[in-house]
Design a protein around this motif. Structure first.
Motif, mmCIF file in Angstrom:
data_model
loop_
_atom_site.group_PDB
_atom_site.id
_atom_site.type_symbol
_atom_site.label_atom_id
_atom_site.label_comp_id
_atom_site.label_asym_id
_atom_site.label_seq_id
_atom_site.Cartn_x
_atom_site.Cartn_y
_atom_site.Cartn_z
ATOM 1 N N GLY A 199 -0.912 56.370 28.616
ATOM 2 C CA GLY A 199 -1.502 56.404 27.693
ATOM 3 C C GLY A 199 -1.488 55.398 26.541
ATOM 4 O O GLY A 199 -0.565 55.908 25.463
ATOM 5 N N MET A 200 -0.401 54.638 27.477
ATOM 6 C CA MET A 200 0.331 53.001 26.275
ATOM 7 C C MET A 200 -0.941 52.057 26.247
ATOM 8 O O MET A 200 -2.097 52.175 26.797
ATOM 9 C CB MET A 200 1.040 52.465 26.715
ATOM 10 N N THR A 201 -1.037 51.488 25.104
ATOM 11 C CA THR A 201 -1.951 50.453 24.504
ATOM 12 C C THR A 201 -1.001 49.174 25.260
ATOM 13 O O THR A 201 -0.290 49.292 26.278
ATOM 14 C CB THR A 201 -1.876 50.116 23.399
ATOM 15 N N ARG A 202 -2.142 48.333 25.603
ATOM 16 C CA ARG A 202 -1.711 46.897 26.180
ATOM 17 C C ARG A 202 -0.461 46.173 26.040
ATOM 18 O O ARG A 202 0.119 46.290 26.738
ATOM 19 C CB ARG A 202 -3.001 45.651 25.836
ATOM 20 N N ARG A 203 -0.062 46.923 24.849
ATOM 21 C CA ARG A 203 1.094 45.576 24.262
ATOM 22 C C ARG A 203 1.868 46.407 25.102
ATOM 23 O O ARG A 203 3.002 45.671 25.229
ATOM 24 C CB ARG A 203 0.193 45.643 22.741
ATOM 25 N N GLU A 204 2.241 48.169 24.103
ATOM 26 C CA GLU A 204 3.648 48.638 24.985
ATOM 27 C C GLU A 204 3.484 48.528 26.842
ATOM 28 O O GLU A 204 5.005 48.325 27.075
ATOM 29 C CB GLU A 204 3.582 50.089 24.375
ATOM 30 N N ALA A 205 2.323 48.598 27.133
ATOM 31 C CA ALA A 205 2.447 48.313 28.507
ATOM 32 C C ALA A 205 2.902 46.981 29.023
ATOM 33 O O ALA A 205 4.357 47.502 30.124
ATOM 34 C CB ALA A 205 1.008 48.552 29.278
ATOM 35 N N ALA A 206 2.804 46.118 28.774
ATOM 36 C CA ALA A 206 3.236 44.992 28.823
ATOM 37 C C ALA A 206 4.915 44.726 28.551
ATOM 38 O O ALA A 206 5.720 44.055 29.703
ATOM 39 C CB ALA A 206 2.462 43.905 27.922
ATOM 40 N N ALA A 207 5.304 45.064 27.274
ATOM 41 C CA ALA A 207 6.413 45.050 26.733
ATOM 42 C C ALA A 207 7.526 45.657 28.166
ATOM 43 O O ALA A 207 7.856 45.553 28.614
ATOM 44 C CB ALA A 207 7.146 45.834 25.465
ATOM 45 N N ARG A 208 6.902 47.146 28.277
ATOM 46 C CA ARG A 208 7.142 47.873 28.827
ATOM 47 C C ARG A 208 8.118 47.686 30.381
ATOM 48 O O ARG A 208 8.549 47.447 31.092
ATOM 49 C CB ARG A 208 6.674 49.176 29.813
ATOM 50 N N ALA A 209 7.439 46.469 31.281
ATOM 51 C CA ALA A 209 6.779 46.118 32.032
ATOM 52 C C ALA A 209 7.752 44.760 31.841
ATOM 53 O O ALA A 209 8.300 44.485 33.310
ATOM 54 C CB ALA A 209 5.199 45.205 32.569
ATOM 55 N N VAL A 210 7.761 44.019 31.102
ATOM 56 C CA VAL A 210 9.161 43.210 31.155
ATOM 57 C C VAL A 210 10.823 44.000 30.856
ATOM 58 O O VAL A 210 10.955 43.419 31.388
ATOM 59 C CB VAL A 210 8.747 42.140 29.627
ATOM 60 N N ASP A 211 10.852 44.854 30.562
ATOM 61 C CA ASP A 211 11.279 46.002 30.238
ATOM 62 C C ASP A 211 11.958 46.189 31.871
ATOM 63 O O ASP A 211 13.303 45.768 32.362
ATOM 64 C CB ASP A 211 11.113 46.799 29.937
ATOM 65 N N ARG A 212 11.192 46.622 32.951
ATOM 66 C CA ARG A 212 11.073 46.213 34.115
ATOM 67 C C ARG A 212 11.729 46.264 34.789
ATOM 68 O O ARG A 212 12.585 46.066 35.962
ATOM 69 C CB ARG A 212 9.195 47.828 34.647
ATOM 70 N N LEU A 213 11.081 44.458 34.869
ATOM 71 C CA LEU A 213 11.039 43.765 35.106
ATOM 72 C C LEU A 213 12.695 42.932 35.141
ATOM 73 O O LEU A 213 13.341 42.595 36.180
ATOM 74 C CB LEU A 213 10.174 42.055 35.227
ATOM 75 N N ASP A 214 12.839 43.078 34.102
ATOM 76 C CA ASP A 214 14.498 42.762 33.524
ATOM 77 C C ASP A 214 15.564 44.527 34.498
ATOM 78 O O ASP A 214 16.515 43.553 34.612
ATOM 79 C CB ASP A 214 14.468 42.992 32.279
ATOM 80 N N ALA A 215 14.526 45.044 34.695
ATOM 81 C CA ALA A 215 16.124 46.123 34.849
ATOM 82 C C ALA A 215 16.435 46.271 36.228
ATOM 83 O O ALA A 215 17.211 46.179 37.339
ATOM 84 C CB ALA A 215 14.772 48.046 34.962
ATOM 85 N N VAL A 216 15.566 45.096 37.187
ATOM 86 C CA VAL A 216 14.804 45.362 38.973
ATOM 87 C C VAL A 216 15.720 43.675 38.642
ATOM 88 O O VAL A 216 16.037 43.379 39.667
ATOM 89 C CB VAL A 216 14.029 45.298 39.674
ATOM 90 N N ARG A 217 16.261 43.188 37.495
ATOM 91 C CA ARG A 217 17.131 41.791 37.659
ATOM 92 C C ARG A 217 16.400 40.804 38.313
ATOM 93 O O ARG A 217 16.672 39.438 38.383
ATOM 94 C CB ARG A 217 18.132 41.980 38.778
ATOM 95 N N ILE A 218 15.249 40.355 37.034
ATOM 96 C CA ILE A 218 14.244 39.817 37.402
ATOM 97 C C ILE A 218 14.797 38.448 36.688
ATOM 98 O O ILE A 218 14.782 39.390 34.836
ATOM 99 C CB ILE A 218 13.121 39.597 37.241
ATOM 100 N N PRO A 219 14.867 36.856 36.407
ATOM 101 C CA PRO A 219 15.904 36.583 35.486
ATOM 102 C C PRO A 219 14.385 36.085 34.394
ATOM 103 O O PRO A 219 13.062 36.201 34.883
ATOM 104 C CB PRO A 219 16.049 34.804 36.301
ATOM 105 N N ASP A 220 14.855 36.212 33.448
ATOM 106 C CA ASP A 220 13.139 35.483 32.724
ATOM 107 C C ASP A 220 12.192 36.258 32.265
ATOM 108 O O ASP A 220 11.139 36.112 32.788
ATOM 109 C CB ASP A 220 12.950 33.827 32.960
ATOM 110 N N PRO A 221 12.521 37.423 32.768
ATOM 111 C CA PRO A 221 11.256 38.681 32.753
ATOM 112 C C PRO A 221 9.591 38.627 32.032
ATOM 113 O O PRO A 221 9.144 38.647 32.113
ATOM 114 C CB PRO A 221 11.999 39.781 32.493
ATOM 115 N N GLY A 222 9.983 37.826 30.589
ATOM 116 C CA GLY A 222 8.893 37.740 29.672
ATOM 117 C C GLY A 222 8.332 36.551 30.120
ATOM 118 O O GLY A 222 7.344 36.731 30.613
ATOM 119 N N GLU A 223 8.702 35.212 30.238
ATOM 120 C CA GLU A 223 8.155 34.661 31.324
ATOM 121 C C GLU A 223 7.386 35.136 32.576
ATOM 122 O O GLU A 223 6.608 34.310 33.220
ATOM 123 C CB GLU A 223 8.696 33.432 31.894
#
Lengths: 654, 332
Positions: free
Chosen positions: A438-462
């Protein structure tokens, strides 16, 4: 014609559509031969007292502007229409062959490339436009139209021939002929053309239909056959001008063109389909195919022998995944094939279980079955299949979907193909959160970046804004794991997660999986063919052979495995003591074909301990009386292997 | 959940190539220019390829020799070929397409007057075909995915082959006789009212729609087998999202390639349909001009059609590159 090819042709003729088309073609051919003989006089009989009349008893399609019978004229016109179309297609094929084989004959020189480029440019223009161009050049009339339609069709044929020739030219026998010094022209005639004749004839047949319809088009425009000659298109042209007086005058020749064009096209298409699609049995067309329905065992299912532990009542809450008598089958050419034949096991909260076995032992299908991701043509049976408290055998309600979507993570074998190439990585992660949390698109996108960071993807935002093809293999697999971490997983099912990766990257992914597990007590079901990996990552190991679990033991006790197959798997792993001068140990023989499972123990054929009992009776998976945590399915569990025999087998192994 | 993960540092970042877009653009423009050159040369050469004297042919055997000579002079047919070619190119750049032999009007004016009707017809028919074909193809793909709907597949495949085989002008004649003449519901000629667009657009759209729907179905069936669709299912997304959000974007790429070819062929397909419906576009003009041997008009219209085809193909290539960035990089 060799028998195999006869069979292929007879299969073509068996489809109802092909039969109709062939019958139609025979009628068209007969009309073309006989039409002018039988109705020639009627077609020319002028009756000025009865012009442009509608259908009547005497003239069932009415009359034209000179009172001539339209039906007779349509029948007579079949000869000219068909002959002109065949002439046009002959021109197209001949010119196409010349242009299409030119690059092969001319070699890689400038001339060859020029021809290829010219054909490529010509193909980009629609046939109608080319036909108009050539109709202008060759002039209005039947001859001009034949040339125009023939030449308009030539680039398409040239392209086809080019493709076919280069396909054949790449084959070994052509290379061999070339090495032997055979000239290009000779190779073309002796080796290449016979090999492309079949598709060429098929396409020429389709081309004849197209030419027939195009010719009708040109004649309809007044650019083709000129009065007093008439083909179907010319009759259509005359009929269309009288459409308001007698629609049949246009519709009857129209129908004739259409039927004849369809006859050529459909014969060509059926032959192409029949010859091209191998094995896709037309026999099967009438038979409804198993639709992945969920069937409870009992009358229909014959799951493998149950064992005491599996029959125990519903275990405590900490069972994340409970599987009893799981079987997966497919419809095979000769009866059902059952690659998974009665598998029972539990995965407890926080536990890490590995399934090992050779390719084809059913381990990946087991993983797909317990996550309910089997393809639709697979049929699943189980007496119990509970995942996170949801009965997977029942259709899933939205709530179940949400629970599975957030609490079950699945990592597949090939990260190159498991991510959607058309969507950004971030969006692929985020949709889990928007759909299930039930997240908004924006929240979900932030969560996705956070998870990419958690799995050690460098520069997760980009990186989240990039597409999968911009990621390396290891990063994609980490992104897949990150996708599973969007929710709060209680179980990760990883099917050969490192097989497709480089050795150095494999380590990173395994460490990541271990780290995820350690931090949150997530259960892991790891499918692998590599007993060393499973032994290292997992608490418990299930060894599968021919669709069954043959041994279930703690990973730490792999060295004391009791099933001969497990022991062979363990022995096949090279370690620091392995003598590098010796050939690597392998298991002799081949894995069992799921379509042909022998009676008795499936491993008997490869087992050094096998005896008559093994070949007759399949041992059940039973708990070890001394160590209840261990189960094994073997009549000779733990018996010493005959060492000298093992060496012999190693020598003759494939 | 926490993100304390002890994975070793990932491999160093992949370097980006110096803009693949630039290379793609240059290649695409280069190809367009070569095709344009061939097209312009072919349309120039057309009048010279005609056997005999085109002016004599146009004016007829009884025309006085002085008139023929004067016309030849006016068309510049007596000058050296290279001079004529350069003058032709110069004319194209200045918008001078010559003068009609029959009406003595400037050809550019005729084209400008007739082009909009043809464009309307082609674009509307293309949109109609896409609007029908994509939903139909997707639905058929889902219904006939592996292990499903063998009968549906057979019926659809057969039906679409048959429909695609029917030439647009026959559909046109059929539509006119049923809805125009028989029932009298819709006008069967001209483009004066919006209702007059219905039949010609249908006639032109039906065949391409059938072809496109077939391709979309085949692609859809293939894509539904892909690993990433299984991944989408593993995420437990609703079926609608799996089909439309994950499968469709991948299925439509190939369909778009074909759609471009169809758009090109529909530009040329207007010729026949316009003649069925007396549509006041380029198609009816070119046929009249061929019959009256009004070569400058024919040359110009062939050029316009060819240009339309090339632009349609280029537009599709660009759209493909935007939708599926891999195609620009993969292509060499």
């Amino acid at each position: 014609m060799p028998p195999a090819s006869t069979r292929r042709w007879s299969r073509v003729a068996r489809t109802p559509l092909a039969l109709v088309a062939i019958a139609l073609l025979v009628v068209v051919a007969a009309l073309a031969v006989l039409g002018p003989v039988l109705w020639g006089a009627d077609a020319e009989a002028v009756d000025t007292g009865n012009i442009l009349a509608g259908p009547s008893a005497r003239h069932w399609a009415g009359t034209d502007n000179l009172g001539r019978d339209i039906a007779a004229r349509v029948l007579v016109a079949s000869r000219l229409s068909v002959v002109l179309a065949l002439l046009a297609v002959a021109i197209a094929v001949v010119v196409g062959l010349l242009l299409g084989t030119a690059p092969f004959l001319l070699g890689r020189g400038r001339a060859g490339r020029l021809v290829t480029a010219a054909v490529n440019i010509a193909v980009a223009f629609p046939g109608m436009l080319l036909a108009l161009f050539f109709a202008v050049v060759f002039g209005v009339g039947a001859t001009g139209a034949v040339m125009a339609i023939g030449l308009a069709g030539a680039p398409g044929f040239a392209r086809l021939v080019q493709t076919l020739v280069s396909g054949v030219a790449a084959r070994d026998f052509v290379a061999a002929a070339r090495v032997a010094g055979v000239g290009r022209g000779r190779i073309l005639v002796r080796h290449v053309l016979p090999n492309i004749a079949e598709p060429l004839v098929v396409n020429a047949t389709i081309g004849a239909g197209t030419a027939l319809l195009s010719f009708a088009g040109l004649s309809f425009l007044g650019l083709g056959v000129q009065s007093p000659s008439f083909d179907w298109g010319r009759l259509l042209y005359d009929g269309a001008s009288a459409l308001y007086l007698n629609p049949a005058a246009a519709l009857v020749p129209g129908a004739a063109v259409l039927l004849a064009g369809l006859a050529f096209n459909l014969v060509g298409e059926s032959v192409a389909k029949g010859l091209g699609v191998e094995g896709l049995g037309i026999e099967g067309l009438g038979v409804p195919v198993g639709s992945g329905r969920w069937v409870l065992p009992g009358r229909t299912a014959a799951p493998g022998p149950a064992h005491a532990a599996a029959d125990a009542p519903d275990p405590a809450d900490d069972v994340v995944l409970g599987v009893r008598d799981l079987a997966v089958s497919f419809r095979g050419p000769s009866g059902p094939v059952r690659p998974v034949r009665g598998v029972s096991f539990d995965v407890h909260r926080g536990e890490s279980v590995g399934i090992v076995g050779e390719s084809g032992c059913g381990k990946s299908l087991t993983a797909l079955a317990v996550t309910r991701l089997l393809d639709d043509d697979a049929r699943l049976e189980a007496s119990r299949l509970h995942l996170l408290g949801t009965d997977l055998r029942a259709p899933q309600a939205t709530a179940d979907r949400r629970k599975l979507g957030t609490e079950l993570a699945v990592v597949f074998q090939d990260p190159m193909t498991s991510l959607n190439p058309a969507r950004r990585i971030g969006a692929q992660l985020a949709e889990v959160a928007t759909h299930h949390q039930g997240m908004t698109r924006r929240e979900a996108a932030a969560r996705a970046v956070d998870r990419l960071d958690a799995v050690r993807i460098p520069d997760p935002g980009e990186r989240a804004r990039q597409y999968p093809h911009e990621f390396s293999g290891g990063m994609r697999q980490r992104a897949m794991i990150g996708m599973g971490l969007m929710g709060t997983p209680a179980l990760i099912v990883a099917d050969e997660p490192t097989t497709a990766l480089d050795v150095t990257v494999q380590r990173q992914v395994l460490d990541l999986l271990s780290a995820v597990r350690d931090s949150d007590a997530v259960a892991l079901l790891l499918i692998s063919h590599d007993v060393a990996v499973v032994g290292e990552v997992c608490d418990r190991v299930l060894v599968m052979y021919a669709g069954r679990i043959v041994e279930d033991l703690p990973a730490a006790e792999l060295a004391t495995a009791r099933h001969p197959y497990t022991r062979a798997l363990v022995d096949a792993v090279p370690d620091m003591d392995t003598d590098l001068d010796e050939p690597l140990a392998t298991i002799p023989g081949r894995p069992v074909d799921p379509a042909d499972v022998p009676a008795g123990c499936a491993y008997a054929a490869r087992c050094p301990l096998a005896d008559a009992r093994c070949r007759a009776q399949d041992p059940a998976l039973v708990s070890d009386p001394h160590a209840p945590a261990r189960r094994v399915a073997c009549w000779h569990a733990g018996e010493p292997l005959p060492a000298e025999r093992a060496v012999d087998l190693l020598v003759e192994s494939p | 959940m926490t993100a304390t993960v002890n994975a070793p540092p990932p491999p160093t970042d992949r370097r980006r190539e110096p803009s693949p877009w630039l290379r793609f653009g240059a290649r695409r423009v280069g190809r367009l220019l070569v095709s344009l050159f061939v097209l312009v040369t072919a349309s120039f050469a057309m009048i010279h390829l005609i056997p005999g004297d085109p002016v004599r042919g146009a004016l007829g055997p009884t025309a006085p020799a002085e008139l023929v000579a004067a016309r030849r002079q006016a068309l510049g047919l007596d000058d050296p070929l290279l001079t004529q070619y350069l003058r032709y190119l110069e004319g194209l750049f200045t918008g001078d397409l010559g003068t009609s032999l029959s009406s003595q009007l400037p050809v550019s004016g005729i084209v400008a007057q007739r082009l909009p009707a043809t464009l309307e017809l082609a674009v509307l028919a293309f949109l109609a075909a896409v609007a029908v074909a994509i939903p139909l193809g997707v639905a058929m793909g889902v219904l006939t995915r592996r292990g499903h709907g063998r009968r549906t597949e057979l019926a659809f495949t057969t039906g679409s082959i048959v429909v695609a085989t029917v030439p647009d002008f026959l559909i046109g004649v059929g539509l006119v006789s049923v809805f125009g003449v028989g029932l009298g519901w819709l006008p069967g000629a001209g483009n004066d009212t919006p209702a007059a667009y219905v039949l010609p657009v249908i006639a032109l759209a039906v065949g391409p729609a059938a072809i496109l729907a077939r391709i979309v179905r085949v692609e859809m069936v293939a894509v539904l087998e892909a690993d990433y669709v299984r991944t989408a299912r593993a995420k437990r997304l609703p079926a609608r999202t799996v089909y439309l959000g994950h499968a469709l974007p991948n299925a439509v790429t190939a369909a778009l390639t074909l759609g471009g070819l169809l758009l090109g062929s529909m530009v040329a397909g207007t010729v026949l349909v316009e003649n069925v419906f007396a549509w006041p576009g380029l198609g009816s003009t070119i046929v009249q001009s061929i019959l009256t041997k009004d070569y400058p008009v024919v040359q110009a219209i062939v050029l316009v059609y060819g240009l339309g085809v090339l632009l349609a193909n280029t537009a599709v290539d660009v759209a493909l590159a935007l939708l599926d960035p891999r195609s620009t990089i993969r292509e060499d």
